[in-house]
Design a protein around this motif. Structure first.
Motif, PDB file in Angstrom:
ATOM      1  N   LEU A 146       0.464  -0.934  -0.189  1.00 34.53           N
ATOM      2  CA  LEU A 146      -0.276   0.099  -0.036  1.00 34.53           C
ATOM      3  C   LEU A 146       0.992   1.021  -0.038  1.00 34.53           C
ATOM      4  CD1 LEU A 146      -2.994  -1.077   2.699  1.00 34.53           C
ATOM      5  CD2 LEU A 146      -3.603  -0.686  -0.421  1.00 34.53           C
ATOM      6  N   LEU A 147       1.979   1.070   1.280  1.00 32.04           N
ATOM      7  CA  LEU A 147       3.371   2.521   0.262  1.00 32.04           C
ATOM      8  C   LEU A 147       3.707   2.613  -0.285  1.00 32.04           C
ATOM      9  CD1 LEU A 147       4.564   2.180   4.344  1.00 32.04           C
ATOM     10  CD2 LEU A 147       2.970   3.847   3.560  1.00 32.04           C
ATOM     11  N   VAL A 148       3.908   1.413  -1.425  1.00 30.29           N
ATOM     12  CA  VAL A 148       4.524   1.596  -2.462  1.00 30.29           C
ATOM     13  C   VAL A 148       3.128   1.653  -3.650  1.00 30.29           C
ATOM     14  CG1 VAL A 148       5.067  -0.039  -4.444  1.00 30.29           C
ATOM     15  CG2 VAL A 148       6.363  -0.069  -2.016  1.00 30.29           C
ATOM     16  N   ALA A 149       2.192   2.005  -3.464  1.00 32.60           N
ATOM     17  CA  ALA A 149       1.246   1.781  -4.366  1.00 32.60           C
ATOM     18  C   ALA A 149       0.844   3.825  -4.111  1.00 32.60           C
ATOM     19  CB  ALA A 149       0.082   1.343  -4.129  1.00 32.60           C
ATOM     20  N   LEU A 150       0.742   3.979  -3.160  1.00 31.04           N
ATOM     21  CA  LEU A 150       0.493   5.672  -2.647  1.00 31.04           C
ATOM     22  C   LEU A 150       1.686   6.720  -2.900  1.00 31.04           C
ATOM     23  CD1 LEU A 150      -0.590   8.137  -0.937  1.00 31.04           C
ATOM     24  CD2 LEU A 150       0.545   6.942   0.841  1.00 31.04           C
ATOM     25  N   ALA A 151       2.907   5.479  -2.222  1.00 29.07           N
ATOM     26  CA  ALA A 151       4.192   6.721  -3.255  1.00 29.07           C
ATOM     27  C   ALA A 151       4.122   6.847  -5.025  1.00 29.07           C
ATOM     28  CB  ALA A 151       5.435   6.493  -2.717  1.00 29.07           C
ATOM     29  N   LEU A 152       3.724   5.584  -5.848  1.00 27.42           N
ATOM     30  CA  LEU A 152       3.453   5.559  -6.951  1.00 27.42           C
ATOM     31  C   LEU A 152       2.702   6.545  -7.335  1.00 27.42           C
ATOM     32  CD1 LEU A 152       4.155   1.886  -7.753  1.00 27.42           C
ATOM     33  CD2 LEU A 152       5.741   3.845  -8.467  1.00 27.42           C
ATOM     34  N   LEU A 171       1.831   9.272  -5.738  1.00 21.49           N
ATOM     35  CA  LEU A 171       1.421  10.423  -5.313  1.00 21.49           C
ATOM     36  C   LEU A 171       3.587  11.079  -7.046  1.00 21.49           C
ATOM     37  CD1 LEU A 171       2.456  10.852  -1.496  1.00 21.49           C
ATOM     38  CD2 LEU A 171       1.151  12.125  -3.671  1.00 21.49           C
ATOM     39  N   ALA A 172       4.098  10.297  -7.248  1.00 23.28           N
ATOM     40  CA  ALA A 172       5.130  10.324  -8.499  1.00 23.28           C
ATOM     41  C   ALA A 172       3.854  10.967  -9.500  1.00 23.28           C
ATOM     42  CB  ALA A 172       6.081   9.610  -8.137  1.00 23.28           C
ATOM     43  N   LEU A 173       2.677  10.179 -10.084  1.00 26.74           N
ATOM     44  CA  LEU A 173       2.164  10.968 -10.602  1.00 26.74           C
ATOM     45  C   LEU A 173       1.716  11.924 -11.099  1.00 26.74           C
ATOM     46  CD1 LEU A 173       0.590   7.154 -11.588  1.00 26.74           C
ATOM     47  CD2 LEU A 173       2.632   7.648 -13.551  1.00 26.74           C
ATOM     48  N   GLY A 174       1.452  12.204 -10.133  1.00 31.00           N
ATOM     49  CA  GLY A 174       0.361  13.576 -10.015  1.00 31.00           C
ATOM     50  C   GLY A 174       1.621  14.762  -9.646  1.00 31.00           C
ATOM     51  N   ALA A 175       3.649  14.169  -9.196  1.00 34.38           N
ATOM     52  CA  ALA A 175       4.075  15.512  -9.489  1.00 34.38           C
ATOM     53  C   ALA A 175       5.008  15.339 -10.588  1.00 34.38           C
ATOM     54  CB  ALA A 175       4.615  15.270  -8.111  1.00 34.38           C
ATOM     55  N   LEU A 176       5.579  14.626 -10.798  1.00 27.40           N
ATOM     56  CA  LEU A 176       6.400  14.462 -11.599  1.00 27.40           C
ATOM     57  C   LEU A 176       6.416  14.394 -13.438  1.00 27.40           C
ATOM     58  CD1 LEU A 176       8.185  10.226 -10.629  1.00 27.40           C
ATOM     59  CD2 LEU A 176       9.120  13.418 -10.176  1.00 27.40           C
ATOM     60  N   PRO A 177       4.988  14.102 -13.583  1.00 24.60           N
ATOM     61  CA  PRO A 177       4.546  14.591 -14.945  1.00 24.60           C
ATOM     62  C   PRO A 177       5.256  16.626 -15.381  1.00 24.60           C
ATOM     63  CG  PRO A 177       2.693  13.679 -14.210  1.00 24.60           C
ATOM     64  CD  PRO A 177       3.641  14.194 -13.345  1.00 24.60           C
ATOM     65  N   SER A 178       4.848  17.503 -14.124  1.00 24.06           N
ATOM     66  CA  SER A 178       4.860  18.606 -14.206  1.00 24.06           C
ATOM     67  C   SER A 178       6.471  18.811 -14.781  1.00 24.06           C
ATOM     68  CB  SER A 178       4.577  18.969 -13.370  1.00 24.06           C
ATOM     69  OG  SER A 178       5.277  18.978 -12.223  1.00 24.06           O
ATOM     70  N   TYR A 179       7.619  17.975 -14.279  1.00 23.23           N
ATOM     71  CA  TYR A 179       8.822  18.331 -14.475  1.00 23.23           C
ATOM     72  C   TYR A 179       8.606  18.079 -16.319  1.00 23.23           C
ATOM     73  CZ  TYR A 179       9.466  19.630  -9.529  1.00 23.23           C
ATOM     74  OH  TYR A 179       8.615  20.087  -8.848  1.00 23.23           O
ATOM     75  N   LEU A 180       8.532  17.434 -16.784  1.00 21.74           N
ATOM     76  CA  LEU A 180       8.159  17.083 -17.825  1.00 21.74           C
ATOM     77  C   LEU A 180       8.690  18.118 -18.930  1.00 21.74           C
ATOM     78  CD1 LEU A 180       6.755  13.180 -18.238  1.00 21.74           C
ATOM     79  CD2 LEU A 180       8.670  13.353 -18.289  1.00 21.74           C
ATOM     80  N   GLN A 181      10.246  18.272 -19.732  1.00 17.33           N
ATOM     81  CA  GLN A 181       9.680  19.167 -20.795  1.00 17.33           C
ATOM     82  C   GLN A 181      10.548  18.410 -21.551  1.00 17.33           C
ATOM     83  OE1 GLN A 181      11.852  22.749 -18.652  1.00 17.33           O
ATOM     84  NE2 GLN A 181      10.235  22.647 -17.348  1.00 17.33           N
ATOM     85  N   THR A 182       9.449  18.477 -22.681  1.00 14.30           N
ATOM     86  CA  THR A 182      10.390  18.356 -24.340  1.00 14.30           C
ATOM     87  C   THR A 182       9.592  18.461 -24.920  1.00 14.30           C
ATOM     88  OG1 THR A 182       8.688  16.355 -23.879  1.00 14.30           O
ATOM     89  CG2 THR A 182      10.880  15.958 -23.429  1.00 14.30           C
ATOM     90  N   GLY A 183       9.685  18.480 -26.357  1.00 14.50           N
ATOM     91  CA  GLY A 183       9.040  19.265 -27.366  1.00 14.50           C
ATOM     92  C   GLY A 183       9.464  20.660 -27.252  1.00 14.50           C
ATOM     93  N   ASP A 184       8.425  21.567 -28.286  1.00 13.73           N
ATOM     94  CA  ASP A 184       8.063  23.946 -28.337  1.00 13.73           C
ATOM     95  C   ASP A 184       7.753  23.115 -27.121  1.00 13.73           C
ATOM     96  OD1 ASP A 184      10.078  22.593 -30.377  1.00 13.73           O
ATOM     97  OD2 ASP A 184       8.416  22.868 -31.934  1.00 13.73           O
TER      98      ASP A 184
END
Length: 132
Positions: free
Chosen positions: A12-18, A20-33
């Motif tokens: 459950l803790l691993v699932a919760l961490a994943l 949370l990561a899906l919610g926070a990490l995409p905002s740091y993706l910077q590809t393309g124009d």
């Protein structure tokens, strides 16, 4: 019993961490124009959304573009990158979301892929632009 409880708790803790990561990490993706929300001064007598409805907390890209604009020059927001495979759009707030939300406020203010907004007596056309 104890070992099963530990494994379930760990899973459950691993699932919760994943999640949370899906919610926070995409905002740091910077590809393309980069994409920008631009506020371009417009002429004419168009129906427009009142800019006082475009608040900074709900519309950060639109309010940044309007704050940067002047009656004789266009303003633009900070850059937004879509990220790979369109994955980021499902998890982050984008200028595309903001244009759609402002359009929904007054359908008669829509102009193609943009929307007219009036701020301090000046008419602006908000639209998403892509610049290399």
């Amino acid at each position: 019993m104890r070992q099963i409880t530990r494994r379930v708790t760990f899973a459950l803790l691993v699932a919760l961490a994943l999640l949370l990561a899906l919610g926070a990490l995409p905002s740091y993706l910077q590809t393309g124009d980069p994409y920008y929300l631009t506020a371009t001064p417009a002429d004419g007598n168009h129906t427009a959304v009142d800019a006082s409805l475009v608040t900074t907390d709900r519309y950060p890209y639109a309010s940044a573009a309007l704050a940067d604009a002047a009656p004789n020059r266009a303003g633009r927001s900070d850059a937004y990158y879509r990220g790979p495979f369109g994955f980021k759009g499902a998890f982050t707030h984008s200028p595309f979301d903001e244009v759609d939300a402002v359009r929904a406020r007054n359908v008669s203010a829509v102009d193609g892929d943009g929307v007219f907004v009036r701020q301090n007596g000046t008419l602006y056309r908000l639209a998403v632009t892509q610049q290399p």
